[in-house]
Design an enzyme around this catalytic site. Structure first.
Site, PDB file in Angstrom:
ATOM      1  N   ASP A  10      -3.962  36.450  20.041  1.00 11.67           N
ATOM      2  CA  ASP A  10      -4.813  35.322  20.424  1.00 11.67           C
ATOM      3  C   ASP A  10      -6.117  35.513  19.671  1.00 11.67           C
ATOM      4  OD1 ASP A  10      -6.662  33.658  21.621  1.00 11.67           O
ATOM      5  OD2 ASP A  10      -6.127  34.202  23.681  1.00 11.67           O
ATOM      6  N   TYR A  31     -10.730  43.964  31.083  1.00 13.19           N
ATOM      7  CA  TYR A  31      -9.946  42.756  30.832  1.00 13.19           C
ATOM      8  C   TYR A  31     -10.371  42.068  29.541  1.00 13.19           C
ATOM      9  CZ  TYR A  31      -7.661  38.272  31.439  1.00 13.19           C
ATOM     10  OH  TYR A  31      -6.880  37.169  31.262  1.00 13.19           O
ATOM     11  N   LYS A  89      -4.694  38.319  28.806  1.00 11.14           N
ATOM     12  CA  LYS A  89      -3.382  38.844  29.196  1.00 11.14           C
ATOM     13  C   LYS A  89      -2.621  39.343  27.960  1.00 11.14           C
ATOM     14  CE  LYS A  89      -2.132  39.466  33.325  1.00 11.14           C
ATOM     15  NZ  LYS A  89      -2.121  40.900  33.559  1.00 11.14           N
TER      16      LYS A  89
HETATM   17  P1  13P Z   1      -5.050  34.598  27.475  1.00  7.91           P
HETATM   18  O1  13P Z   1      -4.721  36.037  27.621  1.00  7.91           O
HETATM   19  O2  13P Z   1      -3.860  33.785  27.116  1.00  7.91           O
HETATM   20  O3  13P Z   1      -6.183  34.400  26.535  1.00  7.91           O
HETATM   21  O4  13P Z   1      -5.487  34.035  28.895  1.00  7.91           O
HETATM   22  C1  13P Z   1      -6.655  34.454  29.453  1.00  7.91           C
HETATM   23  C2  13P Z   1      -6.964  33.908  30.776  1.00  7.91           C
HETATM   24  O5  13P Z   1      -7.548  34.616  31.547  1.00  7.91           O
HETATM   25  C3  13P Z   1      -6.591  32.554  31.135  1.00  7.91           C
HETATM   26  O6  13P Z   1      -7.112  32.180  32.387  1.00  7.91           O
HETATM   27  P1  13P Z   2     -15.555  32.948  31.037  1.00  3.39           P
HETATM   28  O1  13P Z   2     -15.985  33.709  32.256  1.00  3.39           O
HETATM   29  O2  13P Z   2     -16.265  33.288  29.782  1.00  3.39           O
HETATM   30  O3  13P Z   2     -15.455  31.469  31.274  1.00  3.39           O
HETATM   31  O4  13P Z   2     -14.070  33.447  30.722  1.00  3.39           O
HETATM   32  C1  13P Z   2     -13.125  33.270  31.651  1.00  3.39           C
HETATM   33  C2  13P Z   2     -11.828  33.400  31.006  1.00  3.39           C
HETATM   34  O5  13P Z   2     -11.701  33.435  29.830  1.00  3.39           O
HETATM   35  C3  13P Z   2     -10.679  33.492  31.876  1.00  3.39           C
HETATM   36  O6  13P Z   2      -9.786  32.519  31.632  1.00  3.39           O
HETATM   37 MG    MG Z   3      -7.000  33.277  25.202  1.00  2.00          MG
HETATM   38 MG    MG Z   4      -2.613  33.986  25.448  1.00  2.00          MG
END
Ligand code: 13P
Ligand code: 13P
Ligand code: MG
Ligand code: MG
Length: 366
Positions: A11, A230, A233
């Protein structure tokens, strides 16, 4: 002839949140791969699933090859520059280190690779899932390779009657690869005992016991184990050879009709059903639901056919309706109980800090 099939996925930024990469970003990754493919790759196919871009390629250099991994790393880096310029969300999200060090394992991108002796005809499947983690494949692959209720070939095909060997990795152990090998059918209870814990034990590869040939390779990277916090994912990819001594394509697909609950969904912190979707599917409801796409290929001397979209069929429309229903049902209970991941898996530091603060305010009484 020995052929290596590699898929490297990351990603590196997406439009409007964690939804999908832009056309410009995909074009940049494609251009970078095309510019460096000469003399290295036999063929390649660039695709996206949700906000992840995957570079599927064939070559003769074996697994973990520095030049192949660098080619993908450079393409993801080039894409990140474009993503940053365009202000895409999470630009470079999965590139956790600045410098390439011989291999993308541990640097962020997910990798699944197999070196194979091509059969007379060589069909295989490429799966990519978004908003979930590698444990998402535990149940469907267990059922496809070890359970005659799903894989009729275990009863019907003499080539499959000896069963399959599973290599299972403990992803919580990060110092080295900690792997156990177990065989089905004799050890299915042991296999099940491990695979039930999808956050700790993950299938790394599967082998035919009648020929010894590898039939599946999965990405087992856990980003939060690499980064220590984190960062998104793990969104796993998998390669599965099919037919002949291996399950038929439809037997591998069959368990995906369960829409089983997996870790992921919003903020990587919830439980949601895995929805089998068409290629190039984007993300929507509650940053999900977790999706899996599948492309079937045939190869000849490393040359890829065009992809066949395995979940683009009226049957899967009906399944998607059921899975959407399951997604809405579990979301109705919001933050409570099993709809959210256990504390140890919560991907956001915030709630951990909050609970620490609240713990100090508890008072003892009789
Ligand atoms: P990704 O790992 O696909 O960027 O998703 C992150 C996420 O927290 C979506 O809510
Ligand atoms: P932000 O807290 O920067 O909006 O990120 C949240 C996120 O990416 C989870 O999906
Ligand atoms: Mg993402
Ligand atoms: Mg993803």
């Amino acid at each position: 002839m020995k052929t290596t099939i590699s898929v490297l996925k990351a990603d590196i930024g997406s439009i409007g949140g964690h939804i999908k990469p832009s056309q410009e970003l995909l074009a940049e990754v494609r251009n970078s791969v095309a510019a460096n493919a000469k003399g290295l790759l036999i063929d390649y196919y660039i695709s996206f699933t949700g906000d992840d871009i995957a570079i599927l390629c064939t070559h003769t250099r074996g697994v973990n090859d520095e030049k192949i991994h660098k080619l993908a790393w450079d393409a993801f880096r080039a894409g990140t520059t474009v993503a940053k310029k365009a202000g895409l969300y999470g630009a470079g999200q999965d590139l956790l280190k600045d410098a390439f060090s011989g291999n993308v394992r541990g640097l962020g991108p997910a990798v699944a690779e197999m070196e194979i002796e091509e059969r007379e005809n060589e069909p295989f499947l490429f799966f990519a899932a978004d908003k979930t983690d590698p444990g998402a494949y535990n149940l469907p692959f267990y059922l496809a390779f070890a359970d005659p209720m799903y894989c009729s070939g275990l009863i019907l095909s003499p080539k499959m009657s000896q069963g399959f060997k599973f290599r299972i990795i403990d992803v919580s152990y990060t110092e080295k690869n900690k792997i156990i090998e177990l065989v089905a059918p004799e050890e299915i209870y042991d296999i099940a005992a491990l695979l039930r814990d999808t956050e700790k034990y993950v299938i790394e590869s599967i082998y035919s016991r009648s020929t010894g040939n590898q039939c599946a390779a999965l990405s087992t990277q856990r980003l939060h184990n690499i980064a220590g916090k984190y960062t998104g994912k793990d969104d796993p990819v998998a390669l599965v050879r099919v037919q002949g001594e291996f399950p038929a394509t439809g037997e591998v697909l069959a368990p995906f009709n369960i829409g089983h609950y997996v870790a992921g969904f919003m903020r990587g912190s919830h439980i949601g059903p895995l929805m089998p979707c068409k290629l190039q599917t984007t993300i929507s409801y509650f940053d999900g639901p977790p999706v899996v796409t599948g492309a079937a290929f045939s190869i000849k001397e490393g040359k890829l056919s065009e992809p066949a979209d395995v979940f683009d069929h009226p049957y899967w429309e009906a399944i998607r309706m059921q899975v959407a229903h399951k997604a809405s049902e579990i979301r109705r209970q919001g933050f409570c109980g099993p709809s959210m991941l256990p504390f140890s898996e919560l991907e956001y530091g915030g709630v951990v800090e909050k609970l620490k603060e609240l713990d100090k305010k508890f008072k003892f009484s009789d």
